[in-house]
Design a protein around this motif. Sequence first.
Motif, mmCIF file in Angstrom:
data_model
loop_
_atom_site.group_PDB
_atom_site.id
_atom_site.type_symbol
_atom_site.label_atom_id
_atom_site.label_comp_id
_atom_site.label_asym_id
_atom_site.label_seq_id
_atom_site.Cartn_x
_atom_site.Cartn_y
_atom_site.Cartn_z
ATOM 1 N N SER A 33 0.835 -1.206 0.000
ATOM 2 C CA SER A 33 0.000 0.000 0.000
ATOM 3 C C SER A 33 0.867 1.252 0.000
ATOM 4 O O SER A 33 1.399 1.666 1.026
ATOM 5 N N ILE A 34 0.997 1.812 -1.199
ATOM 6 C CA ILE A 34 1.847 2.984 -1.397
ATOM 7 C C ILE A 34 1.218 4.219 -0.751
ATOM 8 O O ILE A 34 1.912 5.087 -0.252
ATOM 9 N N GLY A 35 -0.127 4.288 -0.756
ATOM 10 C CA GLY A 35 -0.813 5.421 -0.134
ATOM 11 C C GLY A 35 -0.546 6.705 -0.881
ATOM 12 O O GLY A 35 -0.548 6.723 -2.106
ATOM 13 N N SER A 36 -0.231 7.768 -0.131
ATOM 14 C CA SER A 36 0.000 9.047 -0.802
ATOM 15 C C SER A 36 1.268 9.684 -0.248
ATOM 16 O O SER A 36 1.939 9.115 0.604
ATOM 17 N N ILE A 37 1.545 10.881 -0.742
ATOM 18 C CA ILE A 37 2.753 11.584 -0.312
ATOM 19 C C ILE A 37 2.564 12.138 1.101
ATOM 20 O O ILE A 37 1.495 12.642 1.426
ATOM 21 N N VAL A 38 3.608 12.044 1.914
ATOM 22 C CA VAL A 38 3.541 12.602 3.269
ATOM 23 C C VAL A 38 4.036 14.052 3.203
ATOM 24 O O VAL A 38 5.209 14.288 2.897
ATOM 25 N N PRO A 39 3.146 15.031 3.479
ATOM 26 C CA PRO A 39 3.490 16.430 3.214
ATOM 27 C C PRO A 39 4.774 16.912 3.909
ATOM 28 O O PRO A 39 5.626 17.542 3.270
ATOM 29 N N ALA A 40 4.952 16.602 5.196
ATOM 30 C CA ALA A 40 6.113 17.157 5.913
ATOM 31 C C ALA A 40 7.420 16.661 5.301
ATOM 32 O O ALA A 40 8.368 17.434 5.097
ATOM 33 N N VAL A 41 7.477 15.375 4.981
ATOM 34 C CA VAL A 41 8.698 14.812 4.414
ATOM 35 C C VAL A 41 8.937 15.408 3.021
ATOM 36 O O VAL A 41 10.061 15.747 2.644
ATOM 37 N N PHE A 42 7.839 15.565 2.295
ATOM 38 C CA PHE A 42 7.910 16.117 0.952
ATOM 39 C C PHE A 42 8.494 17.538 0.985
ATOM 40 O O PHE A 42 9.402 17.882 0.229
ATOM 41 N N ILE A 43 7.993 18.345 1.909
ATOM 42 C CA ILE A 43 8.481 19.729 1.995
ATOM 43 C C ILE A 43 9.950 19.748 2.441
ATOM 44 O O ILE A 43 10.773 20.486 1.893
ATOM 45 N N ALA A 44 10.268 18.893 3.403
ATOM 46 C CA ALA A 44 11.664 18.831 3.853
ATOM 47 C C ALA A 44 12.576 18.403 2.706
ATOM 48 O O ALA A 44 13.717 18.866 2.587
ATOM 49 N N LEU A 45 12.060 17.554 1.841
ATOM 50 C CA LEU A 45 12.841 17.103 0.687
ATOM 51 C C LEU A 45 13.132 18.284 -0.248
ATOM 52 O O LEU A 45 14.254 18.453 -0.724
ATOM 53 N N ILE A 46 12.105 19.100 -0.477
ATOM 54 C CA ILE A 46 12.308 20.280 -1.335
ATOM 55 C C ILE A 46 13.369 21.191 -0.721
ATOM 56 O O ILE A 46 14.283 21.661 -1.405
ATOM 57 N N ILE A 47 13.263 21.420 0.585
ATOM 58 C CA ILE A 47 14.216 22.317 1.240
ATOM 59 C C ILE A 47 15.638 21.779 1.099
ATOM 60 O O ILE A 47 16.571 22.506 0.755
ATOM 61 N N ASN A 48 15.800 20.487 1.315
ATOM 62 C CA ASN A 48 17.141 19.919 1.207
ATOM 63 C C ASN A 48 17.707 20.044 -0.200
ATOM 64 O O ASN A 48 18.887 20.340 -0.381
ATOM 65 N N TRP A 49 16.863 19.794 -1.190
ATOM 66 C CA TRP A 49 17.360 19.895 -2.566
ATOM 67 C C TRP A 49 17.735 21.326 -2.910
ATOM 68 O O TRP A 49 18.710 21.574 -3.631
ATOM 69 N N ALA A 50 16.942 22.269 -2.399
ATOM 70 C CA ALA A 50 17.273 23.670 -2.662
ATOM 71 C C ALA A 50 18.639 23.977 -2.057
ATOM 72 O O ALA A 50 19.503 24.612 -2.670
ATOM 73 N N TRP A 51 18.846 23.481 -0.868
ATOM 74 C CA TRP A 51 20.103 23.689 -0.156
ATOM 75 C C TRP A 51 21.264 23.071 -0.951
ATOM 76 O O TRP A 51 22.310 23.702 -1.158
ATOM 77 N N ILE A 52 21.056 21.864 -1.438
ATOM 78 C CA ILE A 52 22.107 21.193 -2.209
ATOM 79 C C ILE A 52 22.418 21.981 -3.486
ATOM 80 O O ILE A 52 23.571 22.198 -3.842
ATOM 81 N N TYR A 53 21.344 22.448 -4.131
ATOM 82 C CA TYR A 53 21.557 23.210 -5.364
ATOM 83 C C TYR A 53 22.457 24.421 -5.096
ATOM 84 O O TYR A 53 23.398 24.686 -5.840
#
Length: 487
Positions: free
Chosen positions: A141-161
């Motif tokens: 059961s894949i379910g859906s995206i978990v918002p907090a983790v998703f947002i943290a992922l965006i922040i980390n990628w921005a930081w890496i960029y």
Amino acid sequence: MALRDRWPSRTMFVYAAIGSAVGLGNIWRYPYLAEKFGGGAFLIPYLIALFVAGIPLLILEFGLGQKMQKGAVDSFAAVKKRLSGLGWWALFTAFIVISYYVVVMAWSLVYMLVSFGVQWSDDPKTYFFSNVLQLSDSINSIGSIVPAVFIALIINWAWIYFCIRKGVKSVSKVIVWTVPLPIILMIVLLIRAVTLDGAGVGIAAYLTPNFSALLDAEVWRAAFAQIFFSLSLAFGIMIAYASFNKKDSDVAKNAFIVGIADTIIAILAGFVVFATLGFMATQQNVPLDDVVASGPGLAFIAFPKALSLMPFAAFFSILFFLTLLTLAIDSAFSLVEAIDTTVLDKTKMKRKHIALVVCVLGFLAGIIYTTNAGLYMLDVVDHFVTGVSLIVIGILECIAIGWIFGADKMRAYVNKVSDFKIGPWWDITIKYITPIALAVILAIQLKAEFVENYSGYPDWAILVGWLFVLVPLVIAFLIPQRKVKAA
Ligand code: PHE
């Protein structure tokens, strides 16, 4: 042709390579493996893996990148055209690892933010699985995206960029901070940990050798796989980083420094983790085994729980997750940098555009791990990629340099530029010992795969795991090959 970017100094290169090597692998994987596989005795297979495969391959990757002055693909292509596929495979594998590695960083970021209230203190296990990951009950059961983790992922990628958009120039500015900082933080945590009540119990469990573990093939497999992951070998990273050295820079001493520094940090991290767990076991009056957990459980359940029992819990929690994040960030951008370097070698695209594309793709590829089944997916992919792809790439690297290029030729180059000389032992290691040791490790791993499904996952998940190994491999060798002249 434009001049190749250069590290501002030798120290910066060594910092960057240590930054890549030291990461999440040191702080939760190594301590856990050591405890599980023979306590203090695990150091024996680990150090053997370090000297049999780790440091010889670091010399190989540093030597290759620096000699050819190219990223992984073109460096191998300069040895022989058809070997460019090996470089591509390493890079695709790097891309897969980075896509989930940054998700683990996203969990760390979420934890750092909730550290202010030590929100997990009542029930850290439920907190991790239900509140943070919102984990479903099975991989089906894949379910859906978990918002907090998703947002943290965006922040980390921005930081890496932002760290890598200007290549080694911006990386050099960042690593002056992100390499020493987590080491200092870790020393603070170490002092805190060893002075806790019951620290000795944990340290004893960590260090007491159980020599019979050395007879177990699984222990050796774990030690070799850990060396590859921890030293960031077989991803094309160290090749790319070394290609920004001048052609006459040192190779051998740098490889020893990086390999040994990474090992020392792993061993120290073990002291932090086990002293703290010993404290927790003592507080709760339970045997240490009850509080030790594996993989993500160690960093995100057992350790936070111990932190919550300390005085100034919020402070030390923030410190711990900040340590994790700053340790991981340079590993993360080293992967992106390895991919960027190759694209830069091959196209006329601007560096910052390449970096942006790679970061966006890495983010998109990571979304699957932010779903309710994210942890399961991550576990499967990690298992196959680190257990199979890395080891096979390692074997192929030994063949490419040891046999096709010629170990003696590479050693002659390394010795011409290095502070100290490596002896013929290196040729023998790269031609015979390393590939044979890795082949044995691979055989042990494959045998286990065919006996039963890893961790009881359903067949479709195991198939997906294999696809993550095989699809990149096939595509890598289908990419048109071009002859590259050595620099
Ligand atoms: N070496 C890093 C660690 O120990 C992990 C890593 C693996 C980073 C592969 C980049 C590539 O955590």
